[in-house]
Design a protein around this motif. Sequence first.
Motif, PDB file in Angstrom:
ATOM      1  N   MET A   1     -37.448 -68.562 -25.000  1.00  0.00           N
ATOM      2  CA  MET A   1     -36.404 -68.781 -26.008  1.00  0.00           C
ATOM      3  C   MET A   1     -36.862 -69.841 -27.004  1.00  0.00           C
ATOM      4  O   MET A   1     -37.316 -70.914 -26.612  1.00  0.00           O
ATOM      5  N   LYS A   2     -36.783 -69.527 -28.280  1.00  0.00           N
ATOM      6  CA  LYS A   2     -37.126 -70.507 -29.313  1.00  0.00           C
ATOM      7  C   LYS A   2     -35.934 -70.655 -30.264  1.00  0.00           C
ATOM      8  O   LYS A   2     -35.467 -69.676 -30.842  1.00  0.00           O
ATOM      9  N   TYR A   3     -35.450 -71.913 -30.385  1.00  0.00           N
ATOM     10  CA  TYR A   3     -34.372 -72.214 -31.320  1.00  0.00           C
ATOM     11  C   TYR A   3     -34.986 -72.766 -32.599  1.00  0.00           C
ATOM     12  O   TYR A   3     -35.855 -73.647 -32.546  1.00  0.00           O
ATOM     13  N   VAL A   4     -34.506 -72.274 -33.730  1.00  0.00           N
ATOM     14  CA  VAL A   4     -34.971 -72.799 -35.015  1.00  0.00           C
ATOM     15  C   VAL A   4     -33.755 -73.199 -35.848  1.00  0.00           C
ATOM     16  O   VAL A   4     -32.757 -72.464 -35.900  1.00  0.00           O
ATOM     17  N   ILE A   5     -33.838 -74.370 -36.450  1.00  0.00           N
ATOM     18  CA  ILE A   5     -32.753 -74.887 -37.298  1.00  0.00           C
ATOM     19  C   ILE A   5     -33.311 -75.119 -38.695  1.00  0.00           C
ATOM     20  O   ILE A   5     -34.312 -75.821 -38.856  1.00  0.00           O
ATOM     21  N   ILE A   6     -32.667 -74.512 -39.688  1.00  0.00           N
ATOM     22  CA  ILE A   6     -33.040 -74.791 -41.085  1.00  0.00           C
ATOM     23  C   ILE A   6     -32.102 -75.877 -41.595  1.00  0.00           C
ATOM     24  O   ILE A   6     -30.894 -75.668 -41.727  1.00  0.00           O
ATOM     25  N   GLY A   7     -32.665 -77.045 -41.866  1.00  0.00           N
ATOM     26  CA  GLY A   7     -31.842 -78.172 -42.290  1.00  0.00           C
ATOM     27  C   GLY A   7     -31.979 -79.289 -41.277  1.00  0.00           C
ATOM     28  O   GLY A   7     -32.243 -79.055 -40.094  1.00  0.00           O
ATOM     29  N   TYR A  97     -41.360 -67.613 -35.905  1.00  0.00           N
ATOM     30  CA  TYR A  97     -40.453 -66.673 -35.241  1.00  0.00           C
ATOM     31  C   TYR A  97     -39.308 -67.455 -34.591  1.00  0.00           C
ATOM     32  O   TYR A  97     -39.480 -68.600 -34.169  1.00  0.00           O
ATOM     33  N   TYR A  98     -38.141 -66.835 -34.540  1.00  0.00           N
ATOM     34  CA  TYR A  98     -37.022 -67.465 -33.836  1.00  0.00           C
ATOM     35  C   TYR A  98     -36.358 -66.456 -32.896  1.00  0.00           C
ATOM     36  O   TYR A  98     -36.387 -65.250 -33.152  1.00  0.00           O
ATOM     37  N   ASP A  99     -35.761 -66.987 -31.832  1.00  0.00           N
ATOM     38  CA  ASP A  99     -34.858 -66.172 -31.003  1.00  0.00           C
ATOM     39  C   ASP A  99     -33.415 -66.417 -31.430  1.00  0.00           C
ATOM     40  O   ASP A  99     -32.603 -65.501 -31.469  1.00  0.00           O
ATOM     41  N   LYS A 100     -33.092 -67.706 -31.679  1.00  0.00           N
ATOM     42  CA  LYS A 100     -31.760 -68.089 -32.166  1.00  0.00           C
ATOM     43  C   LYS A 100     -31.966 -68.986 -33.384  1.00  0.00           C
ATOM     44  O   LYS A 100     -32.776 -69.921 -33.347  1.00  0.00           O
ATOM     45  N   LEU A 101     -31.196 -68.708 -34.424  1.00  0.00           N
ATOM     46  CA  LEU A 101     -31.385 -69.448 -35.679  1.00  0.00           C
ATOM     47  C   LEU A 101     -30.079 -70.103 -36.112  1.00  0.00           C
ATOM     48  O   LEU A 101     -29.021 -69.455 -36.088  1.00  0.00           O
ATOM     49  N   LEU A 102     -30.150 -71.385 -36.495  1.00  0.00           N
ATOM     50  CA  LEU A 102     -29.002 -72.038 -37.138  1.00  0.00           C
ATOM     51  C   LEU A 102     -29.337 -72.289 -38.603  1.00  0.00           C
ATOM     52  O   LEU A 102     -30.382 -72.867 -38.919  1.00  0.00           O
ATOM     53  N   ILE A 103     -28.445 -71.868 -39.481  1.00  0.00           N
ATOM     54  CA  ILE A 103     -28.573 -72.177 -40.915  1.00  0.00           C
ATOM     55  C   ILE A 103     -27.688 -73.392 -41.197  1.00  0.00           C
ATOM     56  O   ILE A 103     -26.465 -73.334 -41.060  1.00  0.00           O
ATOM     57  N   ASN A 304     -23.243 -72.504 -28.139  1.00  0.00           N
ATOM     58  CA  ASN A 304     -23.215 -71.036 -28.049  1.00  0.00           C
ATOM     59  C   ASN A 304     -24.613 -70.425 -28.161  1.00  0.00           C
ATOM     60  O   ASN A 304     -24.906 -69.421 -27.506  1.00  0.00           O
ATOM     61  N   MET A 305     -25.480 -71.026 -28.975  1.00  0.00           N
ATOM     62  CA  MET A 305     -26.860 -70.526 -29.079  1.00  0.00           C
ATOM     63  C   MET A 305     -27.565 -70.607 -27.729  1.00  0.00           C
ATOM     64  O   MET A 305     -28.409 -69.770 -27.398  1.00  0.00           O
ATOM     65  N   ALA A 306     -27.215 -71.637 -26.945  1.00  0.00           N
ATOM     66  CA  ALA A 306     -27.875 -71.842 -25.653  1.00  0.00           C
ATOM     67  C   ALA A 306     -27.198 -71.070 -24.520  1.00  0.00           C
ATOM     68  O   ALA A 306     -27.549 -71.257 -23.355  1.00  0.00           O
ATOM     69  N   GLY A 307     -26.215 -70.238 -24.856  1.00  0.00           N
ATOM     70  CA  GLY A 307     -25.590 -69.414 -23.824  1.00  0.00           C
ATOM     71  C   GLY A 307     -24.223 -69.877 -23.385  1.00  0.00           C
ATOM     72  O   GLY A 307     -23.621 -69.283 -22.474  1.00  0.00           O
ATOM     73  N   GLY A 308     -23.718 -70.958 -23.984  1.00  0.00           N
ATOM     74  CA  GLY A 308     -22.381 -71.439 -23.640  1.00  0.00           C
ATOM     75  C   GLY A 308     -21.302 -70.606 -24.319  1.00  0.00           C
ATOM     76  O   GLY A 308     -21.586 -69.611 -24.996  1.00  0.00           O
ATOM     77  N   ASP A 309     -20.074 -71.039 -24.118  1.00  0.00           N
ATOM     78  CA  ASP A 309     -18.943 -70.302 -24.701  1.00  0.00           C
ATOM     79  C   ASP A 309     -17.950 -71.331 -25.221  1.00  0.00           C
ATOM     80  O   ASP A 309     -17.142 -71.869 -24.469  1.00  0.00           O
ATOM     81  N   PHE A 310     -18.061 -71.634 -26.506  1.00  0.00           N
ATOM     82  CA  PHE A 310     -17.253 -72.690 -27.083  1.00  0.00           C
ATOM     83  C   PHE A 310     -16.784 -72.251 -28.459  1.00  0.00           C
ATOM     84  O   PHE A 310     -17.501 -71.527 -29.149  1.00  0.00           O
ATOM     85  N   GLU A 311     -15.584 -72.702 -28.855  1.00  0.00           N
ATOM     86  CA  GLU A 311     -15.049 -72.268 -30.147  1.00  0.00           C
ATOM     87  C   GLU A 311     -14.698 -73.460 -31.031  1.00  0.00           C
ATOM     88  O   GLU A 311     -14.256 -74.501 -30.547  1.00  0.00           O
ATOM     89  N   TYR A 312     -14.874 -73.267 -32.321  1.00  0.00           N
ATOM     90  CA  TYR A 312     -14.457 -74.256 -33.318  1.00  0.00           C
ATOM     91  C   TYR A 312     -13.014 -73.951 -33.693  1.00  0.00           C
ATOM     92  O   TYR A 312     -12.716 -72.859 -34.182  1.00  0.00           O
ATOM     93  N   GLU A 313     -12.136 -74.912 -33.442  1.00  0.00           N
ATOM     94  CA  GLU A 313     -10.712 -74.643 -33.631  1.00  0.00           C
ATOM     95  C   GLU A 313     -10.244 -74.772 -35.075  1.00  0.00           C
ATOM     96  O   GLU A 313      -9.130 -74.399 -35.415  1.00  0.00           O
TER      97      GLU A 313
END
Length: 417
Positions: A1-7, A97-103, A304-313
Motif C-alpha cells: 500500500m502506498k499513500y500519496v498526498i498532493i499538498g 504510483y499511488y494506491d490511495k491519493l489525497l488531494i 478512511n484511506m487506511a481502512g478505517g470508517d469515519f465521517e466528517y459531520e
Amino acid sequence: MKYVIIGNSIAAAGCIEGIRKIDNENEIIVISQEPYHIYSRPLISYWLSGKINEEKIYYRPWDYYEKYRVKPILGRKVERVDFDEKKLYLDNNDEIYYDKLLIATGGKPFIPNILGLAKKNVFTFIKFDDVKAIDKAICPGAKAVVVGGGLSGLKAAEALIKRGCEVTVIELAERILGSILDDEGAKLVQNELEKYGIKFVLKNSVIEILGEERVEKIKLQTQEEIPADLVIFSIGVVPNVDIFKDTPLKINRGIIVNTKMETNIPDVYAAGDVVEAFDLILGEKRVIPILPNAYIQGEVAGINMAGGDFEYEGSFPINSIGFFDIHMMTGGIVNPKEDCEVLKRLERDRKIYRKICLKDGRILGFIFINSFDRTGMIVDLMKNKVDVSGFKERLLLDNFGFLDLPKEVRREKIWRV
C-alpha cells in the motif's frame, strides 16, 4: 500500500496523522510545490511584521517526517494525474504510483485581470514565498497598496504598517471584512486600523497598475491615481483545481466529496480549502476555507484511506483574528438575508460588540469583538441546534456561562462529558 498526498499544509498533516492512527507500516509520500516543512499560512503576516522568526512559523517539529515515516518531495510540482493508471507526473519528469491519493492542493489567490500585473513589485499574500518577496521590496516609508479588505488583506496591511510603510487598502465593498462582520463591527475595526495610520478607499477597485518596469502608481475605477511602490493582491482565494480540469474528477466550485472525504474516483480523497464540504448552518455543501476544517477533513480522509470508517459531520465558518488592540471571533451567518431575530450589544468606548442572529430560537451566527469568553459554548449551541429562546438575552453578556443554560441542557452536557 502506498499513500500519496498532493499538498503539504494542515490538511496534509491531518491526513498523515489519520493514516498513522491505523497504519504504521506503509509508505506515505507528500509532494509539495513549496520547498518548506509544514508551516502555518496564517502566521506569514506575523513573520513579515517581525513578530515571529522563521522557526515559529512551522506547525510540526523538524523530525515530524521521520517520526511519521513520511517521504517528503518538496519543491516539485504535480503536473498531471492519471486516475486510470493511478500515476502522478511531476515537473521533473518523475512518475509516482499511488494506491490511495489525497488531494490537498488548497486555494490559490484570485487576481483580477487588469493592466500592469506583470510589473515588478506586484505580489499576492498567501504563501511564505510571497512574504519573503515582499520583505525584500519594502523599507520604511514605502508606499504600499493592499487590494482587498478581507482577513488576509488587513493582516498584510497591519504587518506593513508595523514595518514603517505607508499603507492604503482598496476594497470594492462598502465595508471591510464584509464576510465576517456587519456595518457596526466593520466600523469598529476600521477605526482601530485608521488610528495606526492605515488609509481606506471603499467602494472602489484598481483597474490598472502604472509605471515603467516597476509599480509607480495605481489607477482606481474612479480614475483617481494613488502613488505606490508595491501592490499586494489579497482579494480572496479560490480552490486550486487547475491540474484536474478535463479529468473525470467531479468539481463544482471545489472538489465534490462525501462524508468520508471520498471523491467520485475510487481511492481518491480530497480535503481542505480545495473541497466543498457540508455547512451545518446552511445545510448545503460549499467551500469553507478555514484552518480547523482543513485539519479535521484531512484526518477523516487519512483514517478512511487506511481502512478505517469515519465521517466528517460538517462545520460552518468560524474566524478568530485580531488587529492591534481589537480582537474578534465570528461564526456562521452574521448578515442574514432571511427574516430572523438579531440581538446586539454595542459599547463604542470600550470597543465591545456582541451580535447574535437567531432563527426559530436557534443561533445562526455571532459576532464578538473584544468580548468572546465562552465562545466555545455558543459554537456548541449552534452545532447542536439548541433552542436558546429561554435565555437568549444572556448570550449578549460578558459573563454568559454554563449556569445560564436550562437544566435539561446542562444535564445533557454533563452526561456527554
